[in-house]
Design an enzyme around this catalytic site. Sequence first.
Site, PDB file in Angstrom:
ATOM      1  N   ASP A   1     -24.783   2.717 -35.169  1.00 54.92           N
ATOM      2  CA  ASP A   1     -23.962   2.206 -34.075  1.00 54.92           C
ATOM      3  C   ASP A   1     -24.533   0.901 -33.527  1.00 54.92           C
ATOM      4  O   ASP A   1     -23.864   0.194 -32.769  1.00 54.92           O
ATOM      5  CB  ASP A   1     -23.860   3.238 -32.951  1.00 54.92           C
ATOM      6  CG  ASP A   1     -22.477   3.870 -32.874  1.00 54.92           C
ATOM      7  OD1 ASP A   1     -21.553   3.351 -33.519  1.00 54.92           O
ATOM      8  OD2 ASP A   1     -22.316   4.870 -32.161  1.00 54.92           O
TER       9      ASP A   1
ATOM     10  N   GLN B   1     -21.568  10.340 -30.220  1.00 60.14           N
ATOM     11  CA  GLN B   1     -20.257   9.954 -29.715  1.00 60.14           C
ATOM     12  C   GLN B   1     -20.291   9.903 -28.186  1.00 60.14           C
ATOM     13  O   GLN B   1     -20.585  10.878 -27.522  1.00 60.14           O
ATOM     14  CB  GLN B   1     -19.194  10.953 -30.179  1.00 60.14           C
ATOM     15  CG  GLN B   1     -17.784  10.456 -30.046  1.00 60.14           C
ATOM     16  CD  GLN B   1     -17.479   9.307 -31.001  1.00 60.14           C
ATOM     17  OE1 GLN B   1     -17.714   9.401 -32.195  1.00 60.14           O
ATOM     18  NE2 GLN B   1     -16.959   8.219 -30.456  1.00 60.14           N
TER      19      GLN B   1
ATOM     20  N   LYS C   1     -13.239   8.455 -38.446  1.00 65.67           N
ATOM     21  CA  LYS C   1     -14.492   8.166 -39.132  1.00 65.67           C
ATOM     22  C   LYS C   1     -14.690   9.097 -40.327  1.00 65.67           C
ATOM     23  O   LYS C   1     -15.158   8.674 -41.387  1.00 65.67           O
ATOM     24  CB  LYS C   1     -15.657   8.293 -38.148  1.00 65.67           C
ATOM     25  CG  LYS C   1     -15.645   7.218 -37.076  1.00 65.67           C
ATOM     26  CD  LYS C   1     -16.555   7.532 -35.901  1.00 65.67           C
ATOM     27  CE  LYS C   1     -16.397   6.497 -34.804  1.00 65.67           C
ATOM     28  NZ  LYS C   1     -17.151   6.832 -33.581  1.00 65.67           N
TER      29      LYS C   1
END
Length: 351
Positions: free
Chosen positions: A169, A146, A102
């Site tokens: 997300d 995460q 990322k």
Amino acid sequence: MNPIRCLNKASWRASLKHIQLQPLLVVPSLQNQYRKYSTHSIEANSNARPTKLLKGKPVADEILNKIKLETELLKTKSNVQPSLVIIVVGINKQIEAYVRMKQLACERVGFLSTVDRFHESCSEHDVLEKVKMHSENPLVHGIIVQLPLPSHINPSTVVSAVSPQKDVDGLHPTNLGQLMFGYYPKFLPCTPAAILSLLSYYNIPILGKHITVVGRSGLVGRPIANLLSMKHTRDNTNSGATVTLTHKDTMDLSFHTLLADILVVATGSPALIKPSMVKKDAVIVDVGVNFIEDKTHPKGGKLVGDVHHEVYEKCSLYTPVPGGIGPITVAKLLQNVWISANNSVHKPNSS
């Protein structure tokens, strides 16, 4: 692994009370931003199927190249540079690999990226305070937590603390709740969005097809089932399928998978789908990424999907693992960050 096992009934109900539902056809500003990166003409991709492989890299490259151009324009016209914050708790080699992917993608398109790291023993309060700080910072446009988190930290609580305006997300109860009710959220979950982009890029028709989804998580299975079954319209062509949602414990799973024109598998179960479970010339989208130990392999093991490799001979098209959905998922994350940054300058008509 089910990162979204956390969203309990109480949190859903509390969140849905505050949702301003916007039907898909009434939110052209959001639709246009997604279409900008997701739609393709058949003519442009008439040669997009030279082999059985549905490679993710060319799809991701197209999305990222467009984002890079739009980012340069945004910085030139508005002096705004998209910024992503990644919150990581603990140390995990696989997670670190994802984080690095990322970060590299952010560098490629001209985004700022920050990784906030916490020790595995940190308190939930510490993580929540950091999430709150970034949610209130106007210079931050996207926040991701995460997953998975250590067992003493409630993922539902942490994900719900992220501002829905920065939930790139697509996992906040507000955004997922809108999607589950058949409305277009501010941000699509990245992996389901990646699947739609893959099908669009390779001109795989969806309307009227029977699609079986194996996997029921809130991260992939449920969202993609909703998206694929939405009403097919001129502005929403990645839809209109008849969708069966199953999971690895479904009785007579083969009955459902054999019906599928397109089979989407996301269970985290290596080689769950065998050749006898797939009809000839089906399209396979394998979302699973599993590490299998192999002492003969230079790295001590290899990555495999949820679909047995012998299925490839039977199907018409399939995604490789790795190199299929993964690169597109990262690209769709950055697309959401860009949308958030653009919305910070040009406020959308609908909230």
